[in-house]
Scaffold this motif. Sequence first.
Motif, PDB file in Angstrom:
ATOM      1  N   ILE A  79       0.837  -1.202   0.000  1.00  0.00           N
ATOM      2  CA  ILE A  79       0.000   0.000   0.000  1.00  0.00           C
ATOM      3  C   ILE A  79       0.871   1.251   0.000  1.00  0.00           C
ATOM      4  CG2 ILE A  79      -1.760   1.280   1.264  1.00  0.00           C
ATOM      5  CD1 ILE A  79      -2.618  -1.403   2.502  1.00  0.00           C
ATOM      6  N   VAL A  80       1.896   1.238   0.837  1.00  0.00           N
ATOM      7  CA  VAL A  80       2.797   2.393   0.936  1.00  0.00           C
ATOM      8  C   VAL A  80       3.572   2.580  -0.361  1.00  0.00           C
ATOM      9  CG1 VAL A  80       4.778   3.356   2.177  1.00  0.00           C
ATOM     10  CG2 VAL A  80       2.988   2.134   3.426  1.00  0.00           C
ATOM     11  N   TRP A  81       4.076   1.472  -0.937  1.00  0.00           N
ATOM     12  CA  TRP A  81       4.799   1.586  -2.214  1.00  0.00           C
ATOM     13  C   TRP A  81       3.941   2.281  -3.256  1.00  0.00           C
ATOM     14  CZ3 TRP A  81       6.239  -4.255  -3.043  1.00  0.00           C
ATOM     15  CH2 TRP A  81       7.042  -4.692  -1.982  1.00  0.00           C
ATOM     16  N   ARG A  82       2.703   1.792  -3.378  1.00  0.00           N
ATOM     17  CA  ARG A  82       1.820   2.292  -4.442  1.00  0.00           C
ATOM     18  C   ARG A  82       1.479   3.763  -4.220  1.00  0.00           C
ATOM     19  NH1 ARG A  82      -3.345   2.567  -6.564  1.00  0.00           N
ATOM     20  NH2 ARG A  82      -3.391   1.845  -8.722  1.00  0.00           N
ATOM     21  N   ASN A  83       1.254   4.121  -2.962  1.00  0.00           N
ATOM     22  CA  ASN A  83       0.916   5.497  -2.642  1.00  0.00           C
ATOM     23  C   ASN A  83       2.076   6.438  -2.987  1.00  0.00           C
ATOM     24  OD1 ASN A  83      -0.137   7.294   0.384  1.00  0.00           O
ATOM     25  ND2 ASN A  83      -0.491   7.705  -1.769  1.00  0.00           N
ATOM     26  N   ILE A  84       3.286   6.045  -2.622  1.00  0.00           N
ATOM     27  CA  ILE A  84       4.470   6.860  -2.925  1.00  0.00           C
ATOM     28  C   ILE A  84       4.726   6.907  -4.423  1.00  0.00           C
ATOM     29  CG2 ILE A  84       6.969   7.012  -2.632  1.00  0.00           C
ATOM     30  CD1 ILE A  84       6.603   5.847   0.163  1.00  0.00           C
ATOM     31  N   LEU A 105      -0.688  11.797   0.431  1.00  0.00           N
ATOM     32  CA  LEU A 105      -0.274  10.583   1.121  1.00  0.00           C
ATOM     33  C   LEU A 105      -1.410  10.109   2.012  1.00  0.00           C
ATOM     34  CD1 LEU A 105       3.421  11.297   2.239  1.00  0.00           C
ATOM     35  CD2 LEU A 105       2.648   9.853   0.346  1.00  0.00           C
ATOM     36  N   LEU A 106      -1.708   8.834   1.946  1.00  0.00           N
ATOM     37  CA  LEU A 106      -2.752   8.273   2.791  1.00  0.00           C
ATOM     38  C   LEU A 106      -2.354   8.377   4.258  1.00  0.00           C
ATOM     39  CD1 LEU A 106      -3.421   4.976   0.798  1.00  0.00           C
ATOM     40  CD2 LEU A 106      -4.849   7.026   0.780  1.00  0.00           C
ATOM     41  N   LEU A 107      -3.340   8.404   5.124  1.00  0.00           N
ATOM     42  CA  LEU A 107      -3.064   8.388   6.561  1.00  0.00           C
ATOM     43  C   LEU A 107      -2.244   7.150   6.923  1.00  0.00           C
ATOM     44  CD1 LEU A 107      -3.500   9.425   9.467  1.00  0.00           C
ATOM     45  CD2 LEU A 107      -5.654   8.132   9.499  1.00  0.00           C
ATOM     46  N   HIS A 108      -2.584   6.032   6.292  1.00  0.00           N
ATOM     47  CA  HIS A 108      -1.853   4.787   6.531  1.00  0.00           C
ATOM     48  C   HIS A 108      -0.379   4.946   6.173  1.00  0.00           C
ATOM     49  CE1 HIS A 108      -0.950   0.443   6.460  1.00  0.00           C
ATOM     50  NE2 HIS A 108      -0.299   0.705   5.347  1.00  0.00           N
ATOM     51  N   THR A 109      -0.092   5.564   5.035  1.00  0.00           N
ATOM     52  CA  THR A 109       1.287   5.752   4.586  1.00  0.00           C
ATOM     53  C   THR A 109       2.065   6.635   5.549  1.00  0.00           C
ATOM     54  OG1 THR A 109       0.629   5.511   2.271  1.00  0.00           O
ATOM     55  CG2 THR A 109       2.737   6.572   2.695  1.00  0.00           C
ATOM     56  N   HIS A 169       2.630   6.782  -6.836  1.00  0.00           N
ATOM     57  CA  HIS A 169       1.662   7.623  -7.557  1.00  0.00           C
ATOM     58  C   HIS A 169       1.492   8.994  -6.906  1.00  0.00           C
ATOM     59  CE1 HIS A 169       0.379   4.401 -10.257  1.00  0.00           C
ATOM     60  NE2 HIS A 169       0.384   3.588  -9.218  1.00  0.00           N
ATOM     61  N   TYR A 170       2.430   9.379  -6.056  1.00  0.00           N
ATOM     62  CA  TYR A 170       2.293  10.662  -5.351  1.00  0.00           C
ATOM     63  C   TYR A 170       2.321  11.848  -6.309  1.00  0.00           C
ATOM     64  CZ  TYR A 170       3.196  14.530  -2.174  1.00  0.00           C
ATOM     65  OH  TYR A 170       3.121  15.724  -1.499  1.00  0.00           O
ATOM     66  N   ASN A 171       3.101  11.732  -7.384  1.00  0.00           N
ATOM     67  CA  ASN A 171       3.175  12.843  -8.349  1.00  0.00           C
ATOM     68  C   ASN A 171       1.819  13.135  -8.977  1.00  0.00           C
ATOM     69  OD1 ASN A 171       5.904  13.281  -7.978  1.00  0.00           O
ATOM     70  ND2 ASN A 171       6.513  11.818  -9.563  1.00  0.00           N
ATOM     71  N   LYS A 172       0.977  12.093  -9.080  1.00  0.00           N
ATOM     72  CA  LYS A 172      -0.351  12.279  -9.670  1.00  0.00           C
ATOM     73  C   LYS A 172      -1.376  12.716  -8.625  1.00  0.00           C
ATOM     74  CE  LYS A 172       0.392   8.716 -13.216  1.00  0.00           C
ATOM     75  NZ  LYS A 172      -0.081   7.392 -13.735  1.00  0.00           N
ATOM     76  N   THR A 173      -1.351  12.057  -7.472  1.00  0.00           N
ATOM     77  CA  THR A 173      -2.381  12.312  -6.465  1.00  0.00           C
ATOM     78  C   THR A 173      -2.061  13.495  -5.558  1.00  0.00           C
ATOM     79  OG1 THR A 173      -1.325  10.785  -4.894  1.00  0.00           O
ATOM     80  CG2 THR A 173      -2.951   9.861  -6.427  1.00  0.00           C
ATOM     81  N   LYS A 174      -0.750  13.761  -5.364  1.00  0.00           N
ATOM     82  CA  LYS A 174      -0.309  14.816  -4.454  1.00  0.00           C
ATOM     83  C   LYS A 174      -0.869  14.614  -3.048  1.00  0.00           C
ATOM     84  CE  LYS A 174       1.856  16.951  -7.766  1.00  0.00           C
ATOM     85  NZ  LYS A 174       3.338  16.917  -7.830  1.00  0.00           N
TER      86      LYS A 174
END
Length: 454
Positions: free
Chosen positions: A214-219, A228-232, A221-226
């Motif tokens: 989950i953390v890998w995927r969030n990081i 970070l999930l609370l979990h991350t 795609h951070y350039n697109k979503t801008k």
Amino acid sequence: MPKLKKKTRQMQPSRMLVLGFSIIILTGATLLFLPISSKSGQFSSFIDCLFTATSATCVTGITVLDTFNYFNGFGQGVILALIQVGGLGFLTLVTFINLILGKKLGWSTVKIAASDLTDNALETTPKRLFYEIVLYSFAIEFVGAVILSFVFVPDFGALGIFEAIFLSVSAFCNAGFDLLTATPGAVGLSEYTNNPLVMITLIVLITTGGLGFIVWRNIRHYNKTKRLLLHTKLVLIMAAVMLFVGAAIIFIVEFGNQDTLGQMPVGEKILTSIFLSASSRTAGFPCFDMNDLMPFTKIIITILMFIGAAPASTAGGIKITTVALVVCTVISVLKGREDTYLMGHRIKRDAIYKTFTVIVLSLTLIAVSFTGILMCCEGMSLQKTIFEVVSAFSTTGFSVGASAEMNVPAKLIMVFTMLAGRIGPVTLMTSLIIRKNHNSDKNRILPEGNILVG
């Protein structure tokens, strides 16, 4: 008159997970049992092979047979395959089989295998999620193997390539297996504590594997979503705190211990302390005989093993998010709040209930396994046994030699403990309990009960 198709009853997801891991373990144990896997060319003890296969599949790392000196190339390859499958999780195996068979893969199938993934991880298609997990994992392991090859090829020749691949996969999957006993007298990474390239590479591999998909995927795609999930955010903060607090304690306590850090230069002491702290969170690579550690250090490492790393990762333990929610819940109660708050968010009560359930079941499982082993093996050290059981449950792999001293019933208890730790105590208990339809309870009006607590 058209015939009505009989609706097939799907197996409970938790039971599918337990069954899947059990089949993989038994298959691996059978292959290791055969003469083609041992250097002696003879049949091995099936119990020891079952123990090894479970330890590899559950990415634990506790061994009763020396991986390099006992098993040949084929046997080592089997162990490596079990580590890879166990590290990536049953999700990748189920997805891979469905893709090979050409079956349509829906979320009903994925959720059977992905019981530890949250809804945030399932924001993409099943096939894409599978490809991302495998691609990220193989890419990280490949880079790690290439870097390690610069050290191991000069040391071991052509064998160094396989040594580097094996250690990279084992480190990323937090498995704790290695082939470094190719050097006589070596204990884990004891010959490489003075090599920053090896130690830092392994720390990065262990930590990355412990962060979770989950953390890998969030990081990624951070350039697109801008965003970070609370979990991350929670995982990154807790991982850093656990790593450096653990390292600081190990450094201080073991600083003058001549059997561990005492004879090392200060820089090597710092790096080894960080490595041991990272490894304690379910990787299980030793740098020296774990029996030589100070008693307080063993206690700290036992706590780190029990906590583990992040959910949906290659690591075990009760997970760092579980500990964070417990701490936040205690703080909220002390402040007189009815709900748990974390980093500006109100946490769902379902998560809090599951948190305390995980801790209670985990402690119960450890207590039962600990008691069972002591009853099976007379004269076993209490300290060694509890260390070994926590290591097995948390799928860490640190060992003080207790497993090698156990008889068959005790080893079977350890096998069960490792499996339960990898699958998760909640998932395991859910698979054993026959669930009934509780929808009717929602419509029932019950009187509120009041019980004094504390």
